[in-house]
Design a protein around this motif. Structure first.
Motif, PDB file in Angstrom:
ATOM      1  N   UNK A 250      -3.913   9.311   0.821  1.00 30.11           N
ATOM      2  CA  UNK A 250      -3.768   8.035   1.518  1.00 30.11           C
ATOM      3  C   UNK A 250      -2.463   7.979   2.305  1.00 30.11           C
ATOM      4  N   UNK A 251      -1.371   8.464   1.724  1.00 30.47           N
ATOM      5  CA  UNK A 251      -0.089   8.478   2.433  1.00 30.47           C
ATOM      6  C   UNK A 251      -0.139   9.387   3.646  1.00 30.47           C
ATOM      7  N   UNK A 252      -0.804  10.523   3.497  1.00 27.61           N
ATOM      8  CA  UNK A 252      -0.939  11.451   4.628  1.00 27.61           C
ATOM      9  C   UNK A 252      -1.797  10.835   5.731  1.00 27.61           C
ATOM     10  N   UNK A 253      -2.861  10.136   5.347  1.00 30.32           N
ATOM     11  CA  UNK A 253      -3.749   9.525   6.339  1.00 30.32           C
ATOM     12  C   UNK A 253      -3.027   8.461   7.157  1.00 30.32           C
ATOM     13  N   UNK A 254      -2.242   7.620   6.494  1.00 30.43           N
ATOM     14  CA  UNK A 254      -1.494   6.582   7.214  1.00 30.43           C
ATOM     15  C   UNK A 254      -0.535   7.210   8.208  1.00 30.43           C
ATOM     16  N   UNK A 255       0.138   8.277   7.800  1.00 28.67           N
ATOM     17  CA  UNK A 255       1.096   8.945   8.690  1.00 28.67           C
ATOM     18  C   UNK A 255       0.400   9.517   9.921  1.00 28.67           C
ATOM     19  N   UNK A 256      -0.744  10.149   9.725  1.00 26.00           N
ATOM     20  CA  UNK A 256      -1.412  10.855  10.822  1.00 26.00           C
ATOM     21  C   UNK A 256      -2.243   9.942  11.712  1.00 26.00           C
ATOM     22  N   UNK A 257      -2.869   8.915  11.125  1.00 20.39           N
ATOM     23  CA  UNK A 257      -3.818   8.110  11.897  1.00 20.39           C
ATOM     24  C   UNK A 257      -3.348   6.677  12.157  1.00 20.39           C
ATOM     25  N   UNK A 258      -2.441   6.169  11.350  1.00 17.36           N
ATOM     26  CA  UNK A 258      -1.927   4.821  11.558  1.00 17.36           C
ATOM     27  C   UNK A 258      -2.941   3.754  11.226  1.00 17.36           C
ATOM     28  N   UNK A 259      -3.835   3.447  12.138  1.00 15.34           N
ATOM     29  CA  UNK A 259      -4.840   2.399  11.950  1.00 15.34           C
ATOM     30  C   UNK A 259      -6.019   2.928  11.133  1.00 15.34           C
TER      31      UNK A 259
ATOM     32  N   UNK B 291       0.830  -1.194   0.000  1.00 15.39           N
ATOM     33  CA  UNK B 291       0.000   0.000   0.000  1.00 15.39           C
ATOM     34  C   UNK B 291       0.865   1.245   0.000  1.00 15.39           C
ATOM     35  N   UNK B 292       0.264   2.415   0.122  1.00 10.81           N
ATOM     36  CA  UNK B 292       1.034   3.654   0.128  1.00 10.81           C
ATOM     37  C   UNK B 292       1.927   3.764   1.358  1.00 10.81           C
ATOM     38  N   UNK B 293       3.066   4.421   1.181  1.00 10.32           N
ATOM     39  CA  UNK B 293       3.987   4.656   2.295  1.00 10.32           C
ATOM     40  C   UNK B 293       3.531   5.878   3.083  1.00 10.32           C
ATOM     41  N   UNK B 294       3.656   5.845   4.428  1.00 12.72           N
ATOM     42  CA  UNK B 294       3.309   7.033   5.227  1.00 12.72           C
ATOM     43  C   UNK B 294       4.199   8.215   4.844  1.00 12.72           C
ATOM     44  N   UNK B 295       3.587   9.384   4.704  1.00 15.90           N
ATOM     45  CA  UNK B 295       4.335  10.608   4.397  1.00 15.90           C
ATOM     46  C   UNK B 295       3.837  11.725   5.308  1.00 15.90           C
ATOM     47  N   UNK B 296       4.758  12.520   5.865  1.00 23.29           N
ATOM     48  CA  UNK B 296       4.368  13.607   6.797  1.00 23.29           C
ATOM     49  C   UNK B 296       3.786  14.814   6.070  1.00 23.29           C
ATOM     50  N   UNK B 297       2.687  14.597   5.377  1.00 18.55           N
ATOM     51  CA  UNK B 297       2.018  15.667   4.635  1.00 18.55           C
ATOM     52  C   UNK B 297       1.010  16.338   5.567  1.00 18.55           C
ATOM     53  N   UNK B 298       1.020  17.658   5.690  1.00 19.13           N
ATOM     54  CA  UNK B 298       0.057  18.336   6.577  1.00 19.13           C
ATOM     55  C   UNK B 298      -1.381  18.031   6.169  1.00 19.13           C
ATOM     56  N   UNK B 299      -2.242  17.873   7.172  1.00 22.42           N
ATOM     57  CA  UNK B 299      -3.661  17.633   6.943  1.00 22.42           C
ATOM     58  C   UNK B 299      -4.492  18.629   7.739  1.00 22.42           C
ATOM     59  N   UNK B 300      -5.573  19.096   7.129  1.00 22.35           N
ATOM     60  CA  UNK B 300      -6.554  19.921   7.833  1.00 22.35           C
ATOM     61  C   UNK B 300      -7.626  18.968   8.358  1.00 22.35           C
ATOM     62  N   UNK B 301      -7.499  18.580   9.642  1.00 23.32           N
ATOM     63  CA  UNK B 301      -8.400  17.599  10.241  1.00 23.32           C
ATOM     64  C   UNK B 301      -9.574  18.337  10.879  1.00 23.32           C
ATOM     65  N   UNK B 302     -10.772  18.093  10.374  1.00 29.02           N
ATOM     66  CA  UNK B 302     -11.967  18.770  10.864  1.00 29.02           C
ATOM     67  C   UNK B 302     -12.585  18.064  12.061  1.00 29.02           C
TER      68      UNK B 302
END
Length: 358
Positions: free
Chosen positions: A138-147, A98-109
């Protein structure tokens, strides 16, 4: 008030594209009796129409692995089906990587144990695809949320629905498979309410109306869709719209899609001869400069002091502003809203100034 979607057998894409979602169980065989209207279709085209949200490439890959038979005989993707034949098919598992985690900023609402809601920026691809293997949501989501949910496959962790690359706005993410299944059913049953803002070229004749035009695969250009009611891939599509503001040569539209076909809003607004501004697929324009805006609005003195070559917009002017869902665990009805992004807000400011200068 956003019109509530009617229950039905629809899908959610994108466009949307909608926001597409995947709700097909892997390795679970299903059977179809070929109806008269599907006769002479390719097997992969027929099956893709049955599994909305699952790509034709994945359907074809499953067929190549022996997952499809017609009247008990294994067939290839190009096999032409006939009326009354029995098609048996199962979806092969997605590749494990799957996609690799990347530290991309996210605007989490919003975030809890079941779901997360994010404001997707423009020019971000939702999940890995050809030519876009990194820098995805998807890469940003994995980095920020993990599971995250794996129901959509390894390449779409947590992804329940999609927005086009150049469409910004609110998206809900599933953190586990139960939440994913519940949200997928809400999109399927059309109980999710969506509201988009679009700046369009031209101005609709009516202040509000319902557009009811089926969306199909484009006959010759794979990256596009088309409004073809009698095409084998046609799917019913409805969008209610209201004109929020009118400007000289342009308009701000509020769109409420009742279904979620790929490119639905863009196609439906284009059917009014009002394509979404800077929609390179359907509108014939890839960017808007200040000089072009001055010509469109006939406001030669607009933004005096700035170069006419100044680029005001270089992506389609479409923003998913509101999403209403039922929480998959608590059952509470929730509304999530993200305001207009800076590029569209700046353009609207200039358009309002052009109205005032008339």
């Amino acid at each position: 008030m956003i019109p509530q979607s009617e229950p039905g057998d629809g899908d959610e894409d994108q466009d949307l594209v909608p926001d597409e979602f995947t709700s097909v169980s892997e390795n679970q065989p299903v059977q179809f009796l070929v109806p008269d209207e599907s006769a002479d279709q390719r097997l992969d085209v027929f099956l893709t129409a049955q599994f909305i949200g699952t790509s034709r490439a994945r359907i074809r890959r499953s067929i190549d692995q022996g997952a499809a038979s017609v009247d008990g005989v294994a067939q290839k993707a190009a096999y032409r089906i006939s009326s009354g034949e029995n098609v048996k098919f199962f979806l092969s598992p997605q590749p494990a990587s799957g996609p690799e985690p990347e530290p991309i900023p996210l605007d989490i609402l919003y975030e809890d144990d079941e779901i997360a809601v994010v404001n997707k920026p423009p020019r971000m691809v939702v999940h890995p695809a050809r030519g876009h293997w990194s820098g995805t949501l998807a890469s940003a989501l994995i980095y920020h949320f993990g599971q995250l949910s794996q129901q959509g496959g390894a390449t779409r962790p947590g992804i329940v629905h999609r927005l086009d690359r150049d469409t910004s706005g609110v998206m809900v993410i599933a953190k586990n498979d139960l939440a994913h299944q519940n949200l997928s059913e809400q999109f399927q049953n059309r109980t999710v309410e969506k509201e988009y803002l679009a700046i369009v070229q031209g101005s609709p004749d009516r202040d509000r109306d319902l557009i009811d035009l089926a969306v199909a695969n484009h006959p010759s250009q794979r990256e596009k869709k088309a409004l073809l009611p009698d095409h084998p891939t046609s799917r019913a599509a409805q969008t209610f719209y209201e004109v929020e503001e009118r400007f000289r040569g342009l308009a701000l539209i509020r769109a409420f899609p009742k279904t979620g076909r790929t490119h639905q809003i863009r196609l439906h607004l284009n059917s009014l001869r009002c394509p979404v501004l800077c929609d390179k697929l359907y509108g014939g324009r890839t960017q808007l400069t200040l000089g072009e805006l001055r010509n469109i609005t006939r406001s030669k003195e607009l933004a005096v002091g700035l170069s006419p070559e100044e680029v005001l917009l270089n992506r389609q002017a479409l923003h998913a502003q509101v999403l209403r869902i039922t929480h998959p665990a608590s059952g509470d009805r929730l509304e999530f809203r993200c305001e207009i992004p800076p590029d569209l807000e700046s353009l609207l400011l200039l358009l309002r100034q052009s109205n005032e200068s008339r």
